[in-house]
Design a protein around this motif. Structure first.
Motif, PDB file in Angstrom:
ATOM      1  N   SER A   2      13.659   1.401  -4.203  1.00 30.44           N
ATOM      2  CA  SER A   2      12.920   0.989  -3.007  1.00 30.44           C
ATOM      3  C   SER A   2      13.300  -0.400  -2.524  1.00 30.44           C
ATOM      4  O   SER A   2      12.878  -0.799  -1.450  1.00 30.44           O
ATOM      5  CB  SER A   2      11.420   1.028  -3.300  1.00 30.44           C
ATOM      6  N   THR A 195      -6.509   0.187  -4.188  1.00 34.96           N
ATOM      7  CA  THR A 195      -6.416   0.753  -2.836  1.00 34.96           C
ATOM      8  C   THR A 195      -7.800   1.132  -2.350  1.00 34.96           C
ATOM      9  O   THR A 195      -8.608   1.638  -3.123  1.00 34.96           O
ATOM     10  CB  THR A 195      -5.511   1.996  -2.845  1.00 34.96           C
TER      11      THR A 195
ATOM     12  N   GLU B  26       6.621   3.856  10.702  1.00 26.59           N
ATOM     13  CA  GLU B  26       7.096   4.321   9.393  1.00 26.59           C
ATOM     14  C   GLU B  26       6.166   3.831   8.283  1.00 26.59           C
ATOM     15  O   GLU B  26       5.903   2.633   8.167  1.00 26.59           O
ATOM     16  CB  GLU B  26       8.521   3.780   9.164  1.00 26.59           C
ATOM     17  N   PRO B  27       5.664   4.754   7.459  1.00 30.44           N
ATOM     18  CA  PRO B  27       4.695   4.346   6.433  1.00 30.44           C
ATOM     19  C   PRO B  27       5.317   3.457   5.356  1.00 30.44           C
ATOM     20  O   PRO B  27       6.531   3.500   5.119  1.00 30.44           O
ATOM     21  CB  PRO B  27       4.235   5.664   5.804  1.00 30.44           C
ATOM     22  N   VAL B  28       4.474   2.670   4.720  1.00 36.79           N
ATOM     23  CA  VAL B  28       4.861   1.909   3.522  1.00 36.79           C
ATOM     24  C   VAL B  28       4.285   2.670   2.327  1.00 36.79           C
ATOM     25  O   VAL B  28       3.073   2.872   2.246  1.00 36.79           O
ATOM     26  CB  VAL B  28       4.314   0.469   3.581  1.00 36.79           C
ATOM     27  N   THR B  29       5.154   3.068   1.422  1.00 36.87           N
ATOM     28  CA  THR B  29       4.736   3.975   0.342  1.00 36.87           C
ATOM     29  C   THR B  29       4.257   3.215  -0.895  1.00 36.87           C
ATOM     30  O   THR B  29       4.566   2.037  -1.089  1.00 36.87           O
ATOM     31  CB  THR B  29       5.907   4.880  -0.080  1.00 36.87           C
ATOM     32  N   ASP B  30       3.535   3.924  -1.747  1.00 36.40           N
ATOM     33  CA  ASP B  30       3.126   3.347  -3.028  1.00 36.40           C
ATOM     34  C   ASP B  30       4.336   3.042  -3.897  1.00 36.40           C
ATOM     35  O   ASP B  30       4.299   2.106  -4.712  1.00 36.40           O
ATOM     36  CB  ASP B  30       2.171   4.303  -3.756  1.00 36.40           C
ATOM     37  N   GLU B  31       5.414   3.821  -3.719  1.00 33.60           N
ATOM     38  CA  GLU B  31       6.638   3.563  -4.490  1.00 33.60           C
ATOM     39  C   GLU B  31       7.230   2.205  -4.091  1.00 33.60           C
ATOM     40  O   GLU B  31       7.739   1.468  -4.943  1.00 33.60           O
ATOM     41  CB  GLU B  31       7.675   4.663  -4.243  1.00 33.60           C
ATOM     42  N   GLN B  32       7.183   1.887  -2.818  1.00 34.48           N
ATOM     43  CA  GLN B  32       7.681   0.575  -2.376  1.00 34.48           C
ATOM     44  C   GLN B  32       6.824  -0.554  -2.952  1.00 34.48           C
ATOM     45  O   GLN B  32       7.347  -1.576  -3.402  1.00 34.48           O
ATOM     46  CB  GLN B  32       7.699   0.502  -0.842  1.00 34.48           C
ATOM     47  N   ARG B  58      -5.806   1.240   2.967  1.00 29.17           N
ATOM     48  CA  ARG B  58      -5.092   2.454   3.402  1.00 29.17           C
ATOM     49  C   ARG B  58      -5.966   3.374   4.262  1.00 29.17           C
ATOM     50  O   ARG B  58      -5.447   4.042   5.145  1.00 29.17           O
ATOM     51  CB  ARG B  58      -4.564   3.235   2.197  1.00 29.17           C
ATOM     52  N   LEU B  83       0.731  -0.812   6.926  1.00 29.98           N
ATOM     53  CA  LEU B  83      -0.085  -1.109   5.747  1.00 29.98           C
ATOM     54  C   LEU B  83      -0.594  -2.541   5.864  1.00 29.98           C
ATOM     55  O   LEU B  83       0.115  -3.416   6.372  1.00 29.98           O
ATOM     56  CB  LEU B  83       0.746  -0.961   4.462  1.00 29.98           C
TER      57      LEU B  83
END
Lengths: 196, 196
Positions: A2, A195, B26-32, B58, B83
């Motif tokens: 990422s 979250t 574009e979303p910001v993911t939990d993985e990022q 969120r 986010l």
């Protein structure tokens, strides 16, 4: 993966970088400090304020005066580091806001007329800038040894004035032999990020 | 060239990075967020303390509650950012010190027994970590929009508790159209760095 930042930069700034406790005797030059400042000056702060002040302790006489104010465990490394910097926060940073925020010069009086507000803002934004400085030192291939273990009132009286509050003292140089302790653990993400 | 950090990384983190005011969807993911945390958790603090807490806002319902506490100029961008994170400093960070500093567990009681000392330390070290977080967001190729313009007491009551003091609110995402103002000036090094 990422992250966009390349792996070498990740290592240089975060993963492999460590707080050094010993140093070689290679000097840290004014050119290096200039390059570090020219990089980190772009780090964001509230209303583009610049409360951070960096005092480079270069003369042996000043070094000796500083070492006296360090806690005992910090004295040997502060005495031998190629360069030591006292980072402080300037509570009168608002005087520069009209210059730093030309599209909103009213910020100076609208938000920072009161001294206690300025002191908190200087501490918070000065600390942001101190973090940029630590990473800037690393960006120059040097090790930073930030320390909170010193007599803050003593350092302020000896080197600064009532408008400048010490944030930390930082040893700077190339790491020497046995420069670091084993890396201490970090909190899991679940203890830090939630979250809602 | 006094810097070791490569030019692309300098640009990504400092020179080209800007505080974004608009974002794509574009979303910001939990993985990022996980990748960002796994990088910045190594940033140095005093006694390896970890006062920073990151609350990811969120749900649309929580977002709406947060927007109400922002100053008027910050509301539109806080409403549309992919986010939003509330960064706060935990004054009870000392409870974790025995875990974080296994070679010196006494630090908890020796240095941080008093609440006012902890509050100042949490503010200073939490701000250091907030700066690492901002740069970590940039390291993920995202823009950060840190904001101090919000009702701090309101945000604390609405989302946190008496032990957690808000440091800043950060919009996170990919920059959209006309994402930034013209870059504001910075202080010359002579106004920031002095030598003794």
């Amino acid at each position: 993966m990422s992250l966009v930042l390349d792996a070498a930069a990740q290592d240089l700034l975060f993963r492999e970088a460590r707080t050094a406790n010993t140093f070689t005797d290679e000097p840290v030059t004014d050119e290096q400090i200039q390059a570090i400042y020219d990089l980190i000056k772009y780090g964001p702060t509230a209303f583009n304020q610049t409360p951070l002040r960096i005092l480079l302790v270069r003369s042996p006489e000043a070094r000796e005066r500083l070492v006296r104010h360090m806690t005992e465990g910090n004295r040997p490394k502060t005495a031998i580091a190629p360069l030591v910097a006292i980072l402080s926060a300037d509570s009168e940073f608002h005087e520069e806001l009209p210059q730093l925020l030309p599209h909103f010069p009213q910020a100076k009086d609208a938000f920072y007329a009161q001294r206690p507000v300025r002191e908190r803002s200087a501490l918070l934004n000065g600390a942001l800038q101190a973090a940029y400085f630590i990473l800037g030192v690393r960006a120059a291939g040097l090790a930073a040894g930030p320390m909170s273990g010193f007599d803050s009132v003593g350092v302020q009286k000896e080197f600064l004035d009532a408008d400048h509050t010490p944030l930390m003292v930082v040893n700077i140089g190339r790491p020497g032999e046995n420069a670091w302790f084993e890396r201490s653990p970090r909190l899991d993400i679940d203890a830090v990020v939630t979250t809602v």
